[in-house]
Design an enzyme around this catalytic site. Structure first.
Site, short mmCIF file in Angstrom:
data_model
loop_
_atom_site.label_atom_id
_atom_site.label_comp_id
_atom_site.label_asym_id
_atom_site.label_seq_id
_atom_site.Cartn_x
_atom_site.Cartn_y
_atom_site.Cartn_z
N GLY A 1 0.84 -1.19 0.00
CA GLY A 1 0.00 0.00 0.00
C GLY A 1 0.87 1.23 0.00
N GLN A 2 0.96 1.90 1.14
CA GLN A 2 1.74 3.12 1.30
C GLN A 2 1.33 4.16 0.26
OE1 GLN A 2 5.67 1.09 1.29
NE2 GLN A 2 5.86 1.91 3.36
N HIS A 3 0.02 4.36 0.16
CA HIS A 3 -0.50 5.36 -0.77
C HIS A 3 -1.93 5.73 -0.42
CE1 HIS A 3 -1.80 1.53 -2.68
NE2 HIS A 3 -2.90 2.22 -2.92
N ALA A 4 -2.38 6.79 -1.04
CA ALA A 4 -3.79 7.19 -1.03
C ALA A 4 -4.21 7.31 -2.49
CB ALA A 4 -3.98 8.52 -0.32
N ASN A 5 -5.51 7.30 -2.71
CA ASN A 5 -6.04 7.41 -4.07
C ASN A 5 -7.00 8.59 -4.15
OD1 ASN A 5 -5.43 4.42 -3.52
ND2 ASN A 5 -5.48 4.56 -5.74
#
Length: 136
Positions: A51-55
């Site tokens: 992951g280590q993200h946003a959308n």
């Protein structure tokens, strides 16, 4: 509204019988969006962080259909961790929420249901950039 209210843990009905377990997940019913993409993560060990993200656009539901993992969820102000360890539970993550998946068991299979087709340009992969964008 709190982050936990925005990102609820979902409980899916166990429709199994003496023949075995059965869980049905339908878009716009058991989850709050139409499913456009499905993928799963497996053979990640306990030291891996995914992951280590946003959308910017995509919404997600994460379900460990086998084994277990943890999901750290934050909006830059609040943070909480969900342990996914039963195939009839998942967590809903709306757009613009940062997520890290980690602490995968050896037998973990993390199923991800997404509201959009893949578009790499809508991902925010740098946490500082995410904080700037979410707080602007």
């Amino acid at each position: 509204m709190s982050l936990k209210d925005l990102c609820p843990v979902l409980q899916f009905a166990d429709l199994g019988d003496e023949r075995g377990k059965l869980v049905v997940i339908e878009g716009n019913q058991a989850i709050p969006f139409e499913i456009k993409r499905v993928f799963y993560i497996y053979e990640s060990d306990s030291t891996v962080v995914r992951g280590q993200h946003a959308n910017r656009e995509s919404e997600f539901v994460l379900i460990n259909v086998a084994g277990s993992s943890k999901v750290r969820i934050t909006d830059g102000r609040e943070e909480f961790v969900v342990k996914l360890n039963r195939p009839m539970m998942g967590v809903y993550i709306p757009n613009m929420i940062w997520k890290d998946m980690y602490d995968f068991s050896d037998d973990s299979v993390l199923l991800v249901l997404a509201s959009t087709h893949y578009d790499g340009s809508e991902y925010i992969r740098n946490y500082d950039e995410y904080l700037k964008e979410v707080n602007s």
